[in-house]
Design a protein around this motif. Structure first.
Motif, PDB file in Angstrom:
ATOM      1  N   ARG A 158       0.515  -1.571   0.153  1.00  0.00           N
ATOM      2  CA  ARG A 158      -0.062  -0.036  -0.016  1.00  0.00           C
ATOM      3  C   ARG A 158       0.913   1.136  -0.043  1.00  0.00           C
ATOM      4  O   ARG A 158       0.510   2.808  -0.687  1.00  0.00           O
ATOM      5  N   ASN A 162       1.615   3.998  -2.887  1.00  0.00           N
ATOM      6  CA  ASN A 162       0.597   5.593  -2.199  1.00  0.00           C
ATOM      7  C   ASN A 162       1.918   6.110  -3.125  1.00  0.00           C
ATOM      8  O   ASN A 162       1.468   7.551  -3.493  1.00  0.00           O
ATOM      9  N   ARG A 165       1.164   6.769  -7.107  1.00  0.00           N
ATOM     10  CA  ARG A 165       0.256   7.508  -7.244  1.00  0.00           C
ATOM     11  C   ARG A 165       0.256   8.979  -6.996  1.00  0.00           C
ATOM     12  O   ARG A 165      -0.035   9.458  -7.732  1.00  0.00           O
ATOM     13  N   SER A 166       0.443   9.280  -5.745  1.00  0.00           N
ATOM     14  CA  SER A 166       1.586  10.358  -5.589  1.00  0.00           C
ATOM     15  C   SER A 166       1.982  11.262  -6.161  1.00  0.00           C
ATOM     16  O   SER A 166       1.784  13.029  -6.606  1.00  0.00           O
TER      17      SER A 166
END
Length: 176
Positions: A158, A162, A165-166
């Motif tokens: 995760r 993240n 994705r950020s």
């Protein structure tokens, strides 16, 4: 090396490729970069300084010798191309910056370990960036997190997702 060059001048990636398998640490990588033509000498100096630095023993890690690092450093090569504007094949500045920032932010190496009888210290959670490849303006990064503790592994996956994705990446995760 790319961050060192970028700190001194406008640098743009055309491609970056390295690694063969996602479950191993790459032993080579290639980046095709575009720089302002008048900066060729500066890039050659930065690369030379980088190679020299790799040839020195790291005082924080006595297990890495200067000779080992120097053997790797001798393989550092660069292809330099003058650039004006945004020539075909060069990543946009926004994509380039997000890519290098994502790579820089990606945690790699061992995160936790346990002391086991008759075994000693054993890594229990780790991640590596295994493969990076450029094709048609798309950069694909493959990393591999591993752990015997499924919940710790899921949490690390995760976290890694993240990070990407950020930075605007599409993420595909293989669930354990």
């Amino acid at each position: 090396l790319l961050k060192l060059i970028q700190a001194e001048m406008d640098l743009r990636l055309a491609s970056i490729d390295g690694g063969m398998k996602r479950n191993s640490i790459p032993n080579n990588a290639t980046a095709l970069i575009a720089i302002p033509g008048e900066k060729r000498g500066d890039v050659q100096r930065i690369i030379s300084d980088f190679v020299d630095e790799l040839g020195r023993t790291n005082p924080e890690d006595p297990t890495i010798t200067g000779l080992l690092s120097l053997e790797k450093a001798e393989k550092v090569q660069a292809t330099l191309s003058p650039v004006d504007g945004n020539p075909d094949g060069v990543l946009t500045k926004d994509f380039h910056d997000r890519l290098l920032d994502a790579i820089d932010a990606l945690p790699t190496g061992p995160f936790t370990a346990a002391e086991l009888p008759n075994v000693g210290k054993l890594v229990t959670l780790s991640n590596n960036l295994g493969v990076i490849s450029t094709q048609g303006g798309t950069v694909k990064i493959q990393s591999m997190a591993r752990s015997a503790n499924i919940e710790a592994l899921r949490e690390k996956l995760r976290e890694l997702g993240n990070i990407f994705r950020s930075h605007g990446a599409e993420v595909k995760t293989e669930e354990p």
